[in-house]
Design a protein around this motif. Structure first.
Motif, mmCIF file in Angstrom:
data_model
loop_
_atom_site.group_PDB
_atom_site.id
_atom_site.type_symbol
_atom_site.label_atom_id
_atom_site.label_comp_id
_atom_site.label_asym_id
_atom_site.label_seq_id
_atom_site.Cartn_x
_atom_site.Cartn_y
_atom_site.Cartn_z
ATOM 1 N N PRO A 38 64.193 44.434 26.754
ATOM 2 C CA PRO A 38 62.763 44.693 26.997
ATOM 3 C C PRO A 38 61.882 43.998 25.952
ATOM 4 C CG PRO A 38 64.041 46.728 27.102
ATOM 5 C CD PRO A 38 64.948 45.673 26.543
ATOM 6 N N ILE A 39 60.729 43.501 26.412
ATOM 7 C CA ILE A 39 59.757 42.878 25.518
ATOM 8 C C ILE A 39 58.373 43.434 25.830
ATOM 9 C CG2 ILE A 39 61.078 40.740 25.270
ATOM 10 C CD1 ILE A 39 59.170 39.468 27.307
ATOM 11 N N SER A 40 57.423 43.203 24.919
ATOM 12 C CA SER A 40 56.042 43.639 25.130
ATOM 13 C C SER A 40 55.313 42.584 25.963
ATOM 14 C CB SER A 40 55.327 43.825 23.793
ATOM 15 O OG SER A 40 55.923 44.878 23.062
ATOM 16 N N ALA A 41 54.594 43.041 26.983
ATOM 17 C CA ALA A 41 53.908 42.111 27.885
ATOM 18 C C ALA A 41 52.720 42.810 28.536
ATOM 19 C CB ALA A 41 54.878 41.598 28.942
ATOM 20 N N TYR A 42 51.869 42.012 29.184
ATOM 21 C CA TYR A 42 50.724 42.533 29.924
ATOM 22 C C TYR A 42 50.981 42.382 31.416
ATOM 23 C CZ TYR A 42 48.211 41.964 25.476
ATOM 24 O OH TYR A 42 47.815 42.021 24.167
ATOM 25 N N PHE A 43 50.432 43.326 32.187
ATOM 26 C CA PHE A 43 50.475 43.204 33.651
ATOM 27 C C PHE A 43 49.062 42.956 34.147
ATOM 28 C CE2 PHE A 43 50.441 44.819 38.014
ATOM 29 C CZ PHE A 43 51.505 44.106 38.541
ATOM 30 N N ILE A 44 48.840 41.868 34.881
ATOM 31 C CA ILE A 44 47.504 41.504 35.349
ATOM 32 C C ILE A 44 47.503 41.299 36.861
ATOM 33 C CG2 ILE A 44 46.871 40.423 33.149
ATOM 34 C CD1 ILE A 44 47.414 37.695 34.496
ATOM 35 N N PRO A 45 46.363 41.562 37.509
ATOM 36 C CA PRO A 45 46.268 41.281 38.946
ATOM 37 C C PRO A 45 46.061 39.786 39.179
ATOM 38 C CG PRO A 45 44.207 42.178 38.134
ATOM 39 C CD PRO A 45 45.158 42.243 36.988
ATOM 40 N N PRO A 46 46.413 39.282 40.341
ATOM 41 C CA PRO A 46 46.268 37.845 40.617
ATOM 42 C C PRO A 46 44.809 37.373 40.575
ATOM 43 C CG PRO A 46 47.672 38.897 42.254
ATOM 44 C CD PRO A 46 47.042 39.997 41.462
ATOM 45 N N SER A 47 43.860 38.273 40.843
ATOM 46 C CA SER A 47 42.450 37.878 40.950
ATOM 47 C C SER A 47 41.837 37.423 39.639
ATOM 48 C CB SER A 47 41.632 39.053 41.511
ATOM 49 O OG SER A 47 41.766 40.187 40.670
ATOM 50 N N VAL A 48 42.442 37.757 38.494
ATOM 51 C CA VAL A 48 41.841 37.408 37.206
ATOM 52 C C VAL A 48 42.299 36.052 36.694
ATOM 53 C CG1 VAL A 48 41.657 39.844 36.609
ATOM 54 C CG2 VAL A 48 43.639 38.534 35.811
ATOM 55 N N ILE A 49 43.269 35.445 37.347
ATOM 56 C CA ILE A 49 43.785 34.155 36.883
ATOM 57 C C ILE A 49 42.792 33.052 37.222
ATOM 58 C CG2 ILE A 49 45.612 32.440 37.238
ATOM 59 C CD1 ILE A 49 47.575 34.677 37.499
ATOM 60 N N THR A 50 42.582 32.167 36.258
ATOM 61 C CA THR A 50 41.631 31.074 36.430
ATOM 62 C C THR A 50 42.174 29.821 35.760
ATOM 63 O OG1 THR A 50 39.319 30.427 36.122
ATOM 64 C CG2 THR A 50 40.339 31.661 34.343
ATOM 65 N N LEU A 51 41.442 28.717 35.889
ATOM 66 C CA LEU A 51 41.822 27.442 35.293
ATOM 67 C C LEU A 51 40.748 26.973 34.337
ATOM 68 C CD1 LEU A 51 43.107 25.544 38.485
ATOM 69 C CD2 LEU A 51 44.504 26.665 36.766
ATOM 70 N N ASN A 52 41.168 26.252 33.280
ATOM 71 C CA ASN A 52 40.164 25.634 32.410
ATOM 72 C C ASN A 52 39.939 24.192 32.837
ATOM 73 O OD1 ASN A 52 42.400 24.254 31.527
ATOM 74 N ND2 ASN A 52 42.329 24.975 29.422
ATOM 75 N N GLY A 53 39.156 23.478 32.065
ATOM 76 C CA GLY A 53 38.816 22.100 32.434
ATOM 77 C C GLY A 53 40.007 21.168 32.435
ATOM 78 N N SER A 54 41.054 21.509 31.696
ATOM 79 C CA SER A 54 42.252 20.665 31.632
ATOM 80 C C SER A 54 43.269 21.016 32.702
ATOM 81 C CB SER A 54 42.911 20.803 30.251
ATOM 82 O OG SER A 54 42.012 20.461 29.225
ATOM 83 N N GLY A 55 42.955 22.033 33.498
ATOM 84 C CA GLY A 55 43.874 22.458 34.552
ATOM 85 C C GLY A 55 44.902 23.456 34.102
ATOM 86 N N ASP A 56 44.751 23.990 32.881
ATOM 87 C CA ASP A 56 45.688 25.004 32.388
ATOM 88 C C ASP A 56 45.404 26.342 33.049
ATOM 89 O OD1 ASP A 56 46.915 23.240 30.522
ATOM 90 O OD2 ASP A 56 45.197 23.508 29.188
ATOM 91 N N ILE A 57 46.467 27.071 33.378
ATOM 92 C CA ILE A 57 46.321 28.387 33.987
ATOM 93 C C ILE A 57 46.170 29.427 32.878
ATOM 94 C CG2 ILE A 57 48.823 28.795 34.077
ATOM 95 C CD1 ILE A 57 48.363 30.268 36.714
ATOM 96 N N GLY A 58 45.253 30.369 33.102
ATOM 97 C CA GLY A 58 45.028 31.368 32.068
ATOM 98 C C GLY A 58 44.103 32.473 32.531
ATOM 99 N N ILE A 59 43.620 33.241 31.562
ATOM 100 C CA ILE A 59 42.677 34.330 31.831
ATOM 101 C C ILE A 59 41.527 34.222 30.844
ATOM 102 C CG2 ILE A 59 44.398 35.924 32.766
ATOM 103 C CD1 ILE A 59 44.514 37.258 30.006
ATOM 104 N N LYS A 60 40.437 34.933 31.145
ATOM 105 C CA LYS A 60 39.295 34.962 30.237
ATOM 106 C C LYS A 60 39.130 36.374 29.693
ATOM 107 C CE LYS A 60 36.789 31.073 32.265
ATOM 108 N NZ LYS A 60 35.630 30.642 33.076
ATOM 109 N N ILE A 61 38.997 36.443 28.365
ATOM 110 C CA ILE A 61 38.802 37.722 27.698
ATOM 111 C C ILE A 61 37.511 37.654 26.891
ATOM 112 C CG2 ILE A 61 41.287 38.153 27.586
ATOM 113 C CD1 ILE A 61 41.189 37.325 24.639
#
Length: 357
Positions: free
Chosen positions: A279-302
């Motif tokens: 087991p490791i520590s991790a976050y669970f996120i819904p698909p709707s929060v995933i976005t892309l930056n200008g370089s095309g990297d996948i991520g989230i905004k906080i």
């Protein structure tokens, strides 16, 4: 005439009014730029909906898919020539180690053994006589050596005849399932002809393919469980991992060993193998929060200190309802995740936040 004069006066008054207003606006705001700046900032500030994202314990698992196969498959072949005189098996049934399933007519082999036995006895006596004569000085060493060679050759022929006689009995080498039969009663066999095919189903193997990212997390002897296509769940362990990848698919072969004492699990059944990792520590996120930056990297905004931060993510698992992602910031467990409005704000932008209920 009077109307025209009044119209001209009104126009002149309006021109003077707008001229004075423009001068006032220009010099007043120029001397107070902070007002403009404040108004612009105030007008452009966005309100985003955020949710407290907390670390959870995630038990990463690897799922491999494949098919069951027999642990051993052997085709028994005839080791002697002769006609089949006895068949003692039924195709499709289990057989035990030591069972005699076929007898090849041994009559000529029995006769050959008796002949070789008589020859051996004769050569033995000849050698004993030659040895006595040699000791008394009546026989040369060459003649003694010749007698010994004849005796040893006859001994080898006798032993071979016994082996041939024993090979008329076709014996099952291990507990197995008789898969195929290639002969009938009365068939004449030559040396090397196929008789039956047997398969060992205990243990049975579930063979699957693993990618290069998956195989580095697996090891020989690692335990797991399998769920077969018919719904049966079984425990087992890895007994083999290939050392080189398939040249076409770049996948590695993983063999999962499952006990099968009742032989109810047959070869060729589809199944999935599950390996639970540490087991490791991790976050669970819904698909709707995933976005892309200008370089095309996948991520989230906080939001950190009221500023929007884009953070790249590493997806650990896709559950269908959301994603488990690796911890983003080492020194920060809880995050303010933007769950609405992330597409309308930029990295580094100051925002107002509203927490979701």
């Amino acid at each position: 005439m009077l109307i025209k004069i009044k119209s001209k006066i009104i126009i002149k008054v309006l021109i003077i009014f707008w001229f004075l207003f423009f001068i006032f606006w220009f010099f007043f705001l120029k001397s107070n730029p902070e007002i403009i700046e404040k108004d612009i900032v105030t007008d452009s500030k966005q309100i985003v909906l955020v949710e407290k994202l907390k670390l959870k314990s995630f038990e990463e698992k690897i799922i491999l898919r494949g098919f069951t196969q027999a642990s051993r498959t052997v085709v028994l072949k005839s080791q002697v020539e002769g006609k089949i005189s006895v068949i003692n098996y039924k195709k499709g049934f289990g057989v035990k180690a030591g069972d005699r399933i076929v007898l090849i007519d041994p009559e000529d082999k029995i006769a050959k053994t008796k002949e070789m036995e008589a020859l051996l006895e004769q050569r033995k006596k000849e050698y004993e006589v030659a040895e006595k004569l040699f000791k008394n000085g009546f026989r040369s060493e060459v003649k003694l050596s010749e007698s010994r060679t004849n005796f040893e050759r006859s001994l080898a022929l006798f032993e071979k005849s016994q082996v041939d006689l024993n090979n008329t009995k076709v014996i099952i080498p291990f507990d197995s399932f008789l898969e195929e039969s290639y002969v009938e009663l009365g068939d004449y066999l030559k040396k090397g002809d196929e008789i039956v095919k047997i398969v060992d189903l205990n243990p049975i193997y579930l063979e699957a393919s693993a990618s290069e990212k998956e195989v580095i997390k697996l090891r020989n002897g690692q335990s797991g469980f399998a769920v077969l296509g018919n719904g049966i769940k079984l425990n087992g362990l890895i007994n083999y991992i290939s050392s080189s990848a398939n040249k076409t698919t770049r996948d590695f072969i993983v063999q999962f060993e499952i006990p099968n004492p009742t032989l109810k699990i047959l070869s060729g059944i589809s199944g999935e193998i599950f390996f639970l990792l540490k087991p490791i520590s991790a976050y669970f996120i819904p698909p709707s929060v995933i976005t892309l930056n200008g370089s095309g990297d996948i991520g989230i905004k906080i939001v950190m200190d009221r500023k929007v931060k884009f953070k790249k993510i590493k997806i650990l698992s896709d559950t269908g309802k959301g994603y488990w992602i690796k911890k983003i910031i080492e020194d920060n467990d809880d995050l303010d995740l933007i769950v609405r409005g992330q597409e309308f704000v930029l990295d580094g932008e100051t925002v107002d936040i509203k927490y979701s209920k």
